[in-house]
Write an enzyme that holds these catalytic residues in place. Structure first.
Site, short mmCIF file in Angstrom:
data_model
loop_
_atom_site.label_atom_id
_atom_site.label_comp_id
_atom_site.label_asym_id
_atom_site.label_seq_id
_atom_site.Cartn_x
_atom_site.Cartn_y
_atom_site.Cartn_z
N ARG A 1 9.67 67.67 -74.39
CA ARG A 1 8.70 66.84 -75.14
C ARG A 1 7.36 66.79 -74.41
NH1 ARG A 1 12.27 61.76 -75.31
NH2 ARG A 1 10.46 60.66 -76.10
N LYS B 1 2.96 53.85 -76.08
CA LYS B 1 2.33 53.74 -77.41
C LYS B 1 3.04 52.68 -78.26
CE LYS B 1 3.17 58.10 -78.40
NZ LYS B 1 3.80 58.65 -77.17
N ARG C 1 0.11 64.42 -84.16
CA ARG C 1 0.59 65.11 -82.97
C ARG C 1 0.17 66.57 -82.94
NH1 ARG C 1 4.93 61.27 -81.98
NH2 ARG C 1 6.00 61.69 -80.03
N ARG D 1 18.74 56.46 -76.48
CA ARG D 1 18.11 57.35 -77.46
C ARG D 1 18.52 58.80 -77.17
NH1 ARG D 1 11.83 56.46 -78.94
NH2 ARG D 1 11.75 58.72 -78.72
N ARG E 1 14.84 54.13 -70.19
CA ARG E 1 15.10 53.76 -71.59
C ARG E 1 16.42 54.37 -72.06
NH1 ARG E 1 10.71 55.10 -76.13
NH2 ARG E 1 11.44 57.22 -75.82
#
Ligand code: B4P
Length: 190
Positions: A145, A14, A89, A134, A128
């Protein structure tokens, strides 16, 4: 106005595709994930409140994110359009967005759902984690998630499908190929 909603599980691309759409169409990028990370980084009271929620892979409360989006829409009155990335969401957020936009005599035109299978999502987010560090890209949090996405966020796709606005696109392939498919889906391809 051209208002596009980019939708999909964590790691679907996204944020990546939003960057391309902003440059291609001069749209304002509204990413609730980026806004929340900015609050954390600034160390605001809100940033402190949401830190543990985000690190656990849970959703921040609807009230907080709806208020943030409402403020941004006000700040950018007169924009050519918006790209909503990671918002809404929940169905409550989707209904709030519909009425916020109606207040500006506009609406969401296209909802692009980027479909990526779970194994690939986990692979991308772990990659990532190595590159960007992160704090919510750990194996347990990624799974959480994804589970929350299926339970709380996927019903948002039905909300827009009923309105005839949902376009499903495979999020597997090169960033350029996927962008080309998005352009076709929103009727902007040359
Ligand atoms: P987000 O920032 O929205 O995080 P995300 O779902 O992981 O998506 P992101 O945009 O970062 O990743 P992308 O798919 O582009 O949310 C983070 C947290 O904030 C949430 O868990 C929640 O706690 C909170 N939050 C945010 N919005 C909320 C809301 N509305 N309500 C409540 N809480 C909210 O990319 C992932 C990776 O894939 C990248 O490394 C990218 O390089 C790679 N990639 C992209 N395209 C690829 C391709 N085609 N091939 C291979 N790799 C690709």
């Amino acid at each position: 106005m051209l208002n596009i909603l980019l939708f999909g599980p964590p790691g679907a691309g996204k944020g990546t595709q939003s960057e391309k759409l902003i440059h291609g169409h001069g749209l304002i990028h509204l990413s609730t994930g980026d806004m929340l990370r900015a609050e954390r980084k600034a160390g605001t009271e809100l940033g402190k409140q949401i830190q543990a929620i985000m690190d656990a892979g849970k959703l921040v409360s609807d009230d907080i994110v709806i208020k943030m989006i409402g403020q941004k829409l006000k700040e950018h009155t007169g924009a050519v359009g918006f790209i909503f990335d990671g918002f809404p969401r929940t169905v409550v957020q989707a209904e709030a967005l519909d009425s916020l936009l109606a207040g500006y005599n506009t609406q969401i035109e296209h909802v692009v759902l980027l479909e990526v299978h779970e194994q690939e999502l986990v692979h991308r987010l772990l990659k990532r984690a190595q590159e960007e560090g992160r704090t919510d890209d750990t194996p347990a949090t990624i799974q959480k998630r994804i589970d929350i996405y299926k339970r709380e966020t996927l019903p948002v796709a039905d909300h827009y499908e009923k309105k005839g606005k949902l376009r499903r696109i495979s999020g597997i392939g090169s960033v350029e190929e996927i962008y080309g498919q998005i352009e076709l889906a929103i009727g902007k391809a040359n």
